[in-house]
Enzyme design. Structure first.
Site, mmCIF file in Angstrom:
data_model
loop_
_atom_site.group_PDB
_atom_site.id
_atom_site.type_symbol
_atom_site.label_atom_id
_atom_site.label_comp_id
_atom_site.label_asym_id
_atom_site.label_seq_id
_atom_site.Cartn_x
_atom_site.Cartn_y
_atom_site.Cartn_z
ATOM 1 N N CYS A 149 0.645 -1.582 0.091
ATOM 2 C CA CYS A 149 0.318 0.352 0.658
ATOM 3 C C CYS A 149 0.961 0.948 0.432
ATOM 4 O O CYS A 149 1.170 1.896 -1.051
ATOM 5 C CB CYS A 149 -0.712 -0.481 1.349
ATOM 6 N N HIS A 150 1.050 1.913 0.791
ATOM 7 C CA HIS A 150 1.837 3.125 1.258
ATOM 8 C C HIS A 150 2.774 2.735 1.291
ATOM 9 O O HIS A 150 3.454 4.135 1.463
ATOM 10 C CB HIS A 150 0.881 4.127 2.268
#
Length: 186
Positions: free
Chosen positions: A111-112
């Site tokens: 994800c991030h």
């Protein structure tokens, strides 16, 4: 081979980690036989973010100061926006991630969390994926960004979002079983 018996994996997180991005790898890697430690900058508990609100707390097994990459086979970096952004400002976290990479061990980010690969210099020259809003960040850091469920580049495993977690964990298991990865700086 899905057996991780005898392997030890570190999950690095702090408050604001995306709940499923810590919980799913933690459960599945343990299920595969690995010893899994949740490591954070501070002792006690860290609290997740579950989609639109605070999630549940998880116990921290060890602090960053208490661990060394030497004792582990892989590091897993959960996303969420807050977690990796906070860890980017924690020099000890960045140093720990770099040590895994330098030792040819698996570095996995979802994800991030690939923001941490930018700040450690790992992203440059590598094939990676991330949450779609980070595409330009990754390209600006010199990564070859792909819109794929999971991308692996010599033991660096990246994935886009919580829906991709089964493939992400499967790739972590595969890469850990392959052993150390030869890498050179980009």
């Amino acid at each position: 081979m899905n057996d991780l018996s005898g392997k030890t994996i570190l999950i690095l997180a702090t408050n604001g980690f995306e709940q499923s991005e810590l919980d799913v790898p933690h459960a599945k890697l343990k299920e595969a036989g690995a010893t899994v430690h949740i490591v954070a900058p501070e002792a006690g508990e860290i609290t997740g973010w579950d989609q639109k609100d605070w999630g549940r707390a998880v116990k921290v097994d060890k602090t960053i100061a208490e661990v060394s990459a030497d004792a582990y086979d892989a590091i897993v970096l959960p996303g969420g926006q807050m977690n990796p952004d906070t860890l980017r400002g924690t020099p000890e976290a960045l140093t720990l991630i770099k040590r895994f990479f330098e030792q040819g061990k698996v570095v996995a980010a979802v994800c991030h969390a690939p923001w941490l690969l930018i700040d450690t210099g790992i992203a440059k020259g590598r094939r990676l994926t991330s949450y779609n809003t980070m595409k330009q960040d990754m390209i600006n850091a010199g990564a070859m960004w792909e819109d794929s469920e999971v991308v692996t580049d010599k033991g660096v495993v990246t994935s886009r979002k919580p829906d991709d977690l089964p493939a992400f964990v499967a790739k972590i298991i595969e890469e850990v079983n392959e052993g150390r990865h030869e890498r050179r700086a980009a």
